[in-house]
Write a protein that holds these residues in place. Structure first.
Motif, PDB file in Angstrom:
ATOM      1  N   GLN A 246       4.639  -2.769  -0.499  1.00 15.36           N
ATOM      2  CA  GLN A 246       4.732  -1.385  -0.962  1.00 15.36           C
ATOM      3  C   GLN A 246       6.164  -0.881  -1.031  1.00 15.36           C
ATOM      4  N   SER A 247       7.125  -1.715  -0.655  1.00 21.31           N
ATOM      5  CA  SER A 247       8.534  -1.314  -0.768  1.00 21.31           C
ATOM      6  C   SER A 247       9.346  -2.513  -1.228  1.00 21.31           C
ATOM      7  N   LEU A 248      10.467  -2.235  -1.902  1.00 22.34           N
ATOM      8  CA  LEU A 248      11.317  -3.293  -2.403  1.00 22.34           C
ATOM      9  C   LEU A 248      11.912  -4.111  -1.259  1.00 22.34           C
ATOM     10  N   GLU A 249      12.236  -3.457  -0.155  1.00 21.51           N
ATOM     11  CA  GLU A 249      12.814  -4.168   0.986  1.00 21.51           C
ATOM     12  C   GLU A 249      11.829  -5.202   1.535  1.00 21.51           C
ATOM     13  N   VAL A 250      10.570  -4.794   1.693  1.00 20.64           N
ATOM     14  CA  VAL A 250       9.542  -5.722   2.172  1.00 20.64           C
ATOM     15  C   VAL A 250       9.339  -6.853   1.162  1.00 20.64           C
ATOM     16  N   GLN A 338       0.007  -5.337   7.787  1.00 22.15           N
ATOM     17  CA  GLN A 338       0.751  -4.461   6.864  1.00 22.15           C
ATOM     18  C   GLN A 338       0.312  -3.005   7.023  1.00 22.15           C
ATOM     19  N   LEU A 342       2.538   0.112   8.557  1.00 20.91           N
ATOM     20  CA  LEU A 342       2.770   1.299   7.745  1.00 20.91           C
ATOM     21  C   LEU A 342       2.343   2.557   8.491  1.00 20.91           C
ATOM     22  N   GLU A 346       5.290   5.301   9.672  1.00 18.41           N
ATOM     23  CA  GLU A 346       5.362   6.621   9.033  1.00 18.41           C
ATOM     24  C   GLU A 346       4.462   7.650   9.702  1.00 18.41           C
ATOM     25  N   ARG A 356      -2.913   6.193   1.097  1.00 18.57           N
ATOM     26  CA  ARG A 356      -1.687   5.468   0.794  1.00 18.57           C
ATOM     27  C   ARG A 356      -1.918   3.984   0.553  1.00 18.57           C
ATOM     28  N   LEU A 364       2.085  -2.189  -4.562  1.00 17.27           N
ATOM     29  CA  LEU A 364       3.065  -1.228  -5.058  1.00 17.27           C
ATOM     30  C   LEU A 364       2.385  -0.266  -6.032  1.00 17.27           C
ATOM     31  N   THR A 376      10.937   0.674 -12.314  1.00 16.16           N
ATOM     32  CA  THR A 376      10.453   0.053 -11.072  1.00 16.16           C
ATOM     33  C   THR A 376      10.241  -1.437 -11.268  1.00 16.16           C
ATOM     34  N   TRP A 380      12.551  -4.422  -9.333  1.00 15.81           N
ATOM     35  CA  TRP A 380      11.947  -5.439  -8.464  1.00 15.81           C
ATOM     36  C   TRP A 380      12.213  -6.836  -9.015  1.00 15.81           C
TER      37      TRP A 380
END
Length: 444
Positions: A246-250, A338, A342, A346, A356, A364, A376, A380
């Protein structure tokens, strides 16, 4: 490493009404739950017209014997068996790859080898196998299987399953049946057959496959798994992964981790395509797209929530996720972790976590205008969080129609996605090597 320009891969994975759990209730959904071949053919033709790499068919095998008001709320698993559906689609398409899900717990290598060889020849070299090794109680009971199988055992068994299946595909030389000698009465040369004699921990198989070797050598091997065991399995076996992030870093961490494991198996990084799921709602403007998504979110029922097999209906949905024991052998434990990470990171309530994570199935979410969605995807891809995406439209048919009409042309304009198919087979279009037959004695 290939010197060919890197190209975005696009797959589509459709549920009958859409991936959002309440898509079937949306006003745009008017069809009933009966199998509808015309609907699937139309979707496959749309994907091929948009130059997609893959038409991906899941198979959520096995149902509980319970019939309750709660079980009657979900239409997701009532659809065609993958091989029969993809055989029909193969007849009306020419280029798009056809991926069928097969669970290694409920089939045999010989049976699977025959079906995939048949599909590969029917389609002209476009078959792919999504290898699944999940082991749910309901499916096990449907098949009369009583013994439990651990997470590690399932992957070990799947590895042997693939090895036996490949041996069966390799039981004939590529050209074994190409030149029958009618004068001599020899349909094939005995030296072109390579009988299998496998006696392993989980499987025994002796003999020859009763069909020529697949056009592609092997169908493209696809796998989904986020656990440590799943990552190692993918690095060794997979040519495409259906990941979730769900995030670019992950995503970048997963990408680097997985690709970094391949060298020890003698594999080049470009021989595995990492394709995270992408849940898209696209419209002419960001606000219009958000409004469409909100319509779906308002339909979500959070009164009966389960998490990792734990019933949370007695907890306040607007309170935090309770402490839950770790389940070492749970199916989908990568996804379980995961969601847990999350929620903790958060500080999400149960309701917020459902809205979410569950509605996008952990993938994503790209909700916005054509530019927003394309930006987006391109980020990626360029930053190596993905080699492409498995598009999972939240609602259908409009959700996928909008993506092909609006987003694909923009990706083509940016030069990161094809305008025409270049290869004849699924492998060729993905830029994957065709595996040689290691049992062919003519190969040096």
């Amino acid at each position: 490493m290939s010197s060919k320009k890197r190209q975005l891969a696009l797959n589509v994975f459709l549920h009958r009404f859409g991936h959002h759990p309440e898509a079937w209730r949306h006003p745009s959904s008017t069809d009933n739950g009966r199998p509808n071949l015309a609907w699937w053919i139309k979707a496959a033709k749309l994907a091929e017209a948009a130059k997609f790499d893959t038409f991906f068919v899941a198979d959520f095998i096995g149902r509980s014997g319970e019939v309750t008001p709660q079980t009657g709320r979900s239409p997701q698993n009532y659809q065609f068996e993958p091989f029969t559906l993809l055989s029909a689609i193969a007849a009306v398409t020419e280029h798009i790859g056809l991926v069928a899900t097969v669970n290694t717990n409920y089939d045999s290598p010989y049976h699977v080898a025959r079906k995939f060889t048949s599909l590969d020849h029917l389609s002209g070299g476009r078959a792919g196998w999504n290898v699944v090794s999940s082991f749910g109680d309901h499916a096990a009971k449907n098949f009369g299987i009583s013994e439990p199988r651990s997470h590690e055992e399932r992957y070990e068994r799947a590895a042997e399953f693939i090895a036996v299946t490949k041996a069966l595909w390799d039981s004939w030389d590529d050209d074994a049946f190409d030149q029958p000698d009618r004068q001599a009465g020899a349909f094939y040369k005995p030296s072109s057959g390579h009988p299998v004699n496998h006696h392993g921990k989980y499987f025994t198989s002796e003999g020859l496959l009763d069909y020529p070797r697949p056009i592609q050598g092997y169908p493209v091997i696809v796998q989904a798994g986020n656990s440590e065991t799943g990552l190692e399995f993918a690095a060794r076996e997979a040519e495409m992964t259906y990941a979730s992030a769900q995030s670019l870093e992950v995503a970048k961490a997963y990408y680097a981790n997985l690709k970094g494991r391949m060298a020890k198996y003698g594999r080049d990084e470009d021989q595995l395509k990492v394709t995270p799921g992408l849940s898209v709602v696209v419209a002419e403007s960001d606000q219009e797209a958000q409004d469409r998504f909100n319509e779906l979110q308002q339909l979500v029922d959070v009164s009966n929530v389960s998490f990792g097999g734990f019933d949370l209906s007695s907890y306040d949905v607007d309170g935090p996720l309770p402490d839950l024991p770790y389940q070492a052998d749970a199916n989908g434990k990568g996804r379980f972790q995961q969601q847990l990470d999350l929620a903790r990171r958060e500080n999400l309530s149960i309701r917020q976590l459902v809205l979410r994570f569950r509605v996008s199935r952990g993938h994503l979410q790209a909700i916005g205008s054509v530019k927003t969605v394309a930006d987006t995807i391109e980020q990626w891809f360029v930053e190596r969080g993905a080699d492409g995406f498995n598009v999972v439209p939240p609602y259908l048919p409009q959700g996928f129609e909008d993506f092909t009409r609006l987003v694909v042309p923009e990706l083509q304009r940016r030069g990161i996605f094809r305008t025409e198919y270049e290869g004849k087979t699924f492998r060729e279009n993905l830029g994957l090597n065709r595996p040689a037959n290691p049992r062919d004695t003519r190969i040096a």
